[in-house]
Motif scaffolding. Structure first.
Motif, PDB file in Angstrom:
ATOM      1  N   PHE A  48       0.864  -1.181   0.000  1.00 24.26           N
ATOM      2  CA  PHE A  48       0.000   0.000   0.000  1.00 24.26           C
ATOM      3  C   PHE A  48       0.896   1.224   0.000  1.00 24.26           C
ATOM      4  O   PHE A  48       1.743   1.387   0.874  1.00 24.26           O
ATOM      5  N   TRP A  49       0.715   2.080  -1.002  1.00 22.09           N
ATOM      6  CA  TRP A  49       1.615   3.192  -1.269  1.00 22.09           C
ATOM      7  C   TRP A  49       1.021   4.500  -0.777  1.00 22.09           C
ATOM      8  O   TRP A  49      -0.052   4.895  -1.202  1.00 22.09           O
ATOM      9  N   ASP A  50       1.741   5.166   0.107  1.00 24.16           N
ATOM     10  CA  ASP A  50       1.400   6.527   0.532  1.00 24.16           C
ATOM     11  C   ASP A  50       2.332   7.451  -0.243  1.00 24.16           C
ATOM     12  O   ASP A  50       3.482   7.655   0.140  1.00 24.16           O
ATOM     13  N   ARG A  51       1.830   7.975  -1.339  1.00 19.07           N
ATOM     14  CA  ARG A  51       2.691   8.770  -2.230  1.00 19.07           C
ATOM     15  C   ARG A  51       3.156  10.067  -1.593  1.00 19.07           C
ATOM     16  O   ARG A  51       4.262  10.520  -1.853  1.00 19.07           O
ATOM     17  N   SER A  52       2.322  10.679  -0.751  1.00 20.46           N
ATOM     18  CA  SER A  52       2.730  11.959  -0.149  1.00 20.46           C
ATOM     19  C   SER A  52       3.886  11.768   0.832  1.00 20.46           C
ATOM     20  O   SER A  52       4.777  12.599   0.925  1.00 20.46           O
ATOM     21  N   ALA A  53       3.880  10.663   1.580  1.00 16.32           N
ATOM     22  CA  ALA A  53       4.959  10.395   2.538  1.00 16.32           C
ATOM     23  C   ALA A  53       6.075   9.555   1.927  1.00 16.32           C
ATOM     24  O   ALA A  53       7.100   9.334   2.569  1.00 16.32           O
ATOM     25  N   ARG A  54       5.851   9.070   0.699  1.00 14.90           N
ATOM     26  CA  ARG A  54       6.821   8.202   0.015  1.00 14.90           C
ATOM     27  C   ARG A  54       7.175   6.981   0.864  1.00 14.90           C
ATOM     28  O   ARG A  54       8.348   6.641   1.034  1.00 14.90           O
ATOM     29  N   THR A  55       6.137   6.342   1.418  1.00 15.51           N
ATOM     30  CA  THR A  55       6.307   5.139   2.222  1.00 15.51           C
ATOM     31  C   THR A  55       5.328   4.068   1.745  1.00 15.51           C
ATOM     32  O   THR A  55       4.399   4.346   0.983  1.00 15.51           O
ATOM     33  N   SER A  56       5.535   2.850   2.226  1.00 14.15           N
ATOM     34  CA  SER A  56       4.595   1.771   1.918  1.00 14.15           C
ATOM     35  C   SER A  56       4.431   0.871   3.133  1.00 14.15           C
ATOM     36  O   SER A  56       5.304   0.794   3.996  1.00 14.15           O
ATOM     37  N   ALA A 109       1.762  -0.433 -11.268  1.00 10.21           N
ATOM     38  CA  ALA A 109       2.931  -1.078 -11.874  1.00 10.21           C
ATOM     39  C   ALA A 109       4.104  -0.130 -11.823  1.00 10.21           C
ATOM     40  O   ALA A 109       3.941   1.075 -11.895  1.00 10.21           O
ATOM     41  N   GLY A 110       5.282  -0.676 -11.692  1.00  7.06           N
ATOM     42  CA  GLY A 110       6.483   0.159 -11.685  1.00  7.06           C
ATOM     43  C   GLY A 110       6.686   0.865 -10.367  1.00  7.06           C
ATOM     44  O   GLY A 110       6.139   0.496  -9.331  1.00  7.06           O
ATOM     45  N   ASP A 111       7.475   1.936 -10.387  1.00  6.25           N
ATOM     46  CA  ASP A 111       7.821   2.699  -9.192  1.00  6.25           C
ATOM     47  C   ASP A 111       6.691   3.686  -8.881  1.00  6.25           C
ATOM     48  O   ASP A 111       6.487   4.648  -9.615  1.00  6.25           O
ATOM     49  N   PRO A 112       5.940   3.483  -7.792  1.00  2.00           N
ATOM     50  CA  PRO A 112       4.812   4.378  -7.488  1.00  2.00           C
ATOM     51  C   PRO A 112       5.271   5.771  -7.052  1.00  2.00           C
ATOM     52  O   PRO A 112       4.463   6.683  -6.984  1.00  2.00           O
ATOM     53  N   PHE A 113       6.548   5.944  -6.773  1.00  4.27           N
ATOM     54  CA  PHE A 113       7.046   7.241  -6.356  1.00  4.27           C
ATOM     55  C   PHE A 113       7.694   8.033  -7.496  1.00  4.27           C
ATOM     56  O   PHE A 113       8.186   9.130  -7.295  1.00  4.27           O
TER      57      PHE A 113
END
Length: 86
Positions: free
Chosen positions: A24-32, A81-85
């Protein structure tokens, strides 16, 4: 999508029980957050992952864990798919 007929005898093994991984990707915090699931079929795991992602407002990637020549790996089933960040 490309569809073609296949010979069902072109594989040498199959496994009834799968191990799934969800990221699960948190794009704003750049964490998973990562989870591993067993004892369920893909429909159950997909429903859980979609509900969790929607509740958290995050994107997800769902994989099935496989072993190739003794080495573990992941095959993407659904989601980012790929790098979510990137």
């Amino acid at each position: 999508m490309h569809v073609r007929g296949v010979d069902p005898q072109d594989t040498t093994w199959e496994q009834d029980d799968a191990t799934y991984r969800a990221y699960f990707w948190d794009r704003s915090a750049r964490t998973s957050d990562e989870y591993e699931m067993t004892g369920a079929d893909v429909e159950e795991v997909l429903a859980w992952a979609r509900a969790k992602a929607q509740k958290a407002g995050s994107a997800y990637t769902l994989y099935v864990r496989v072993t190739d020549e003794g080495r573990p790996g992941l095959v993407r089933l659904s989601g980012v798919a790929g790098d979510p960040f990137a």
